[in-house]
Scaffold this active site. Structure first.
Site, short mmCIF file in Angstrom:
data_model
loop_
_atom_site.label_atom_id
_atom_site.label_comp_id
_atom_site.label_asym_id
_atom_site.label_seq_id
_atom_site.Cartn_x
_atom_site.Cartn_y
_atom_site.Cartn_z
CB CYS A 44 39.20 40.11 46.98
SG CYS A 44 39.83 38.43 46.96
CD GLU B 110 36.51 37.77 49.10
OE1 GLU B 110 36.47 38.28 47.96
OE2 GLU B 110 37.57 37.50 49.68
#
Length: 542
Positions: free
Chosen positions: A326, A292
């Site tokens: 994120c 990720e």
């Protein structure tokens, strides 16, 4: 033991409030004081044994960077090789453990974190990563507890996935751990990710070499000790702080390397992928690469959006934890008819935002993580103040004398292709493009095509037709898509997290989809009535 144990059905850990009268507030403040007044000595942990190399780096408070919280031992090539050997040795036993034995370790870890270890891990996250009490609670406590409990539940469901059996046969899948070890590379911004990336493969019977982020070692070390207290055997997870490039180079050169579980920058993940590809013919099996990575996450408002909900979503989505998520909103598109009201409402909120030491519970934001991050974010803001077509609506200030503090910064940007609308900044900077109401359809295309990333995004609209249009036009623009909500705050078991394009492999942490990546199924057929002749009926003449 003649039983088939059932894993307790998980539910999400309640978020404690830390309100002035709450007992957890007292415990947390005590833990903060305790960790602030002593300097930790953090070793490597290889095969269950503490290792000290004599080479150390300091862990400091981002909001008080003269205050050293810990000295962290650094791994060299010898220690990395020892960690690999320990993981390989532990694999022989751990991979053969029954699932119920492994499950018990992580269920106990969840209960320990939910109780006795909660204030310690939260305090370490607040001090070492500059999170507020609420941000630490939803991350280091609640999300990691959920990862432990839900991942065990997901593993049980994977093991229950079995094929059909025809009469006279018995077919089943043996969901084997990977043959080798998994390399977990964890980020600074979420203690829960630090705990999840090594433990998700371990739950499935794998052993792990864990390289934590240098700026999150304090909280991550407490997670490791918690796992040991919960009964994790030596060598299952080996804790190797050290220089990232050198550690990775040695790990990825080993024949037994079986996979990467990664959260971090797109550039680093792509480098790791290239290194693995270069070594591909030397591995025992094709490695699993799960990552990720970056994001340039959006909020898109339609003319029908609720102004208060939109403004709140933009402030929380962009500025909680200093925008160092994120999933943080870093670009927004607001119709001209709404912008004056949205802007004014945001300015009211931002005027009340306090930035400072997270130990002062009145502060909404702390410091950014380190000097490198501070300089990068400040450079973006400085450039924006000089750029034509860019207006600083709020903030823009930065100070670093004591801590790495950057004000929440709101930019109004005429050009939707300006760099702060396109590039990942990873800080408290939100760029807003105000578009003509009549250009809704064109703006949908702009949102989809502006960024190489596709992690999170949200649309605010009361008009259902507009919501449906955004659903379709932005189907591949975000792996986590929110309607009338900020694009942050995914909950384990509710919103499996991950994105595609340059945002990663979209293997969805917090779901069964991630756990299945850490097994290599073997199909087994047992024939109870095997044939006794090679001939078939069609071969007869009559």
């Amino acid at each position: 033991m003649n039983s088939i144990p059932k894993i307790p059905l998980p539910s999400n850990e309640p978020v404690l409030s830390y309100a002035p009268s709450a007992p957890e507030r007292v415990e947390l403040k005590k833990a903060i004081k305790d960790l602030s007044t002593r300097q930790a000595d953090i070793p490597l942990v290889v095969g269950g044994k503490d290792v000290r190399t004599g080479s150390t780096v300091d862990v400091v408070m981002p909001h008080c960077h003269h205050h050293v919280l810990a000295k962290v031992q650094q791994a060299g090539s010898g220690e990395v090789q020892a960690a690999i050997a320990a993981a390989r040795d532990a694999w022989r036993d751990w991979s053969a453990w029954g699932f119920e034995r492994r499950a018990a370790v992580f269920l106990k870890a969840a209960d320990l974190l939910a109780t006795r270890h909660r204030p310690i891990v939260n305090a370490a996250t607040m001090l070492g990563q500059s999170k507020t009490a609420h941000q630490a609670e939803i991350d280091a406590a609640c999300e990691l507890i959920d990862f432990f409990r839900f991942n065990v539940h997901f593993a049980e469901r994977i093991y229950a996935e079995q094929p059909l059996s025809a009469p006279g046969t018995w077919n089943y899948l043996d969901h084997r751990p990977l043959e080798g070890f998994v390399y977990a590379i964890t980020p600074f911004n979420f203690t829960s990710i630090g705990g999840n990336l090594p433990t998700a493969p371990a739950i499935m019977g794998n052993t792990v070499v864990w390289k934590p982020a240098a700026t999150a070692v304090l909280s991550n070390y407490f997670i490791l000790r918690l796992l040991e207290e919960a009964g994790l055997p030596p060598g299952v997870i080996n804790f190797i702080p050290g220089p990232s490039a050198q550690v990775s180079e040695r790990v990825l050169a080993d024949r037994a390397f079986a996979g990467i579980h990664f959260t971090g920058s797109t550039e680093v993940f792509q480098t790791l992928w290239r290194q693995a590809a270069a070594n591909l013919t030397s591995y025992a099996a094709y490695p699993r690469l799960v990552g990720e990575t970056g994001g340039k996450d959006f909020i898109l408002a339609h003319a029908s959006a609720d102004v208060d909900a939109l403004a709140t979503g933009m402030v929380r989505g962009a500025f909680e934890y200093q925008g160092q998520k994120c999933s943080a909103a870093s670009r927004a598109y607001v119709p001209a008819s709404l912008w004056p009201k949205v802007r004014d409402r945001m300015l009211e909120m931002l005027a009340d935002v306090k930035v400072g030491d997270p130990a002062d519970f009145r502060n909404f934001m702390g410091a950014v993580i380190d000097r490198k991050a501070f300089d990068k974010i400040k450079a973006y803001i400085d450039a924006a103040t000089q750029a034509p077509g860019v207006k600083v609506v709020f903030g823009g200030g930065a100070r670093d004398a004591d801590g790495y503090f950057i004000e929440p910064t709101l930019l109004q940007v005429d050009d939707p292709g300006y760099r702060t609308m396109c590039e990942e900044i990873f800080g408290p900077v939100l760029s807003v493009h105000v578009y003509p109401d009549a250009r809704w359809t064109e703006t949908l295309r702009t949102v989809d095509q502006t960024s190489p990333y596709a992690l999170t995004g949200g649309v605010f609209a009361q008009d259902r037709r507009a919501v449906d249009q955004a659903h379709q036009a932005l189907r591949y623009a975000a792996g986590n898509f929110y309607v009338n909500d900020k694009p942050t705050g995914a909950v384990v078991g509710q919103q499996p997290f991950g994105g595609a394009r340059a945002s990663g492999t979209n293997d969805k942490a917090g779901s069964l989809l991630n756990l299945v990546r850490w097994v290599s199924p073997r199909a087994v057929k047992e024939n109870f009535l095997p044939p006794r002749s090679f001939t078939y009926p069609f071969m007869a003449e009559s």
